[in-house]
Write a protein that holds these residues in place. Structure first.
Motif, PDB file in Angstrom:
ATOM      1  N   ARG A   1       1.011  -0.965  -0.471  1.00 45.47           N
ATOM      2  CA  ARG A   1       0.095  -0.376   0.307  1.00 45.47           C
ATOM      3  C   ARG A   1       0.765   1.375   0.243  1.00 45.47           C
ATOM      4  N   VAL A   2       0.876   2.191  -1.151  1.00 49.48           N
ATOM      5  CA  VAL A   2       1.661   2.959  -1.257  1.00 49.48           C
ATOM      6  C   VAL A   2       0.084   4.617  -1.068  1.00 49.48           C
ATOM      7  N   ALA A   3       0.811   5.187   0.028  1.00 52.73           N
ATOM      8  CA  ALA A   3      -0.027   6.965  -0.184  1.00 52.73           C
ATOM      9  C   ALA A   3       0.258   7.601  -0.552  1.00 52.73           C
ATOM     10  N   LEU A   4       0.156   8.549  -1.351  1.00 54.90           N
ATOM     11  CA  LEU A   4       0.251  10.163  -1.816  1.00 54.90           C
ATOM     12  C   LEU A   4      -0.762  10.673  -2.097  1.00 54.90           C
ATOM     13  N   THR A   5      -0.620  11.519  -2.582  1.00 54.95           N
ATOM     14  CA  THR A   5      -1.536  13.279  -2.486  1.00 54.95           C
ATOM     15  C   THR A   5      -0.090  13.937  -3.580  1.00 54.95           C
TER      16      THR A   5
END
Length: 104
Positions: free
Chosen positions: A81-85
């Protein structure tokens, strides 16, 4: 592995400081298998947090977007899982950077 494109209306990625929840964050599932990613093109909105859920169908893969300084391993049987904005508009290439040598 052939190069694939990720189209983002925002990047370089700013990793979310807080934990993202499944209820509030859109998920984008990307499956890797030999010589391809599915989907091979992803579009996200500028400033909207997103969670990339990466899986492998066959072996260990890399998930790399050099322009963004992003690199993760994808292990079969696990979710990465890779969280990004996204913070900047652009078109960025993602690809596998794991090359296995054949045994003699």
């Amino acid at each position: 592995m052939k190069r694939r494109f990720v189209v983002m209306l925002g990047v370089p990625l700013a990793f979310a400081a807080s934990r993202l929840t499944a209820e509030t964050t859109p998920h984008v599932r990307i499956a890797a298998k030999r010589f391809e990613f599915h989907p091979n093109k992803v579009t996200v909105k500028l400033g909207q947090p997103v969670l990339l859920v990466l899986t492998s169908e066959d072996r260990i893969h890399g998930f790399k977007i050099p322009e963004l300084g992003l690199r993760h391993e994808i292990v079969p049987g696990q979710e990465t899982r890779v969280a990004l904005t996204p913070r900047k508009a652009g078109r960025f290439t993602f690809f596998c950077d794991v090359f296995l040598r054949r045994r003699p």
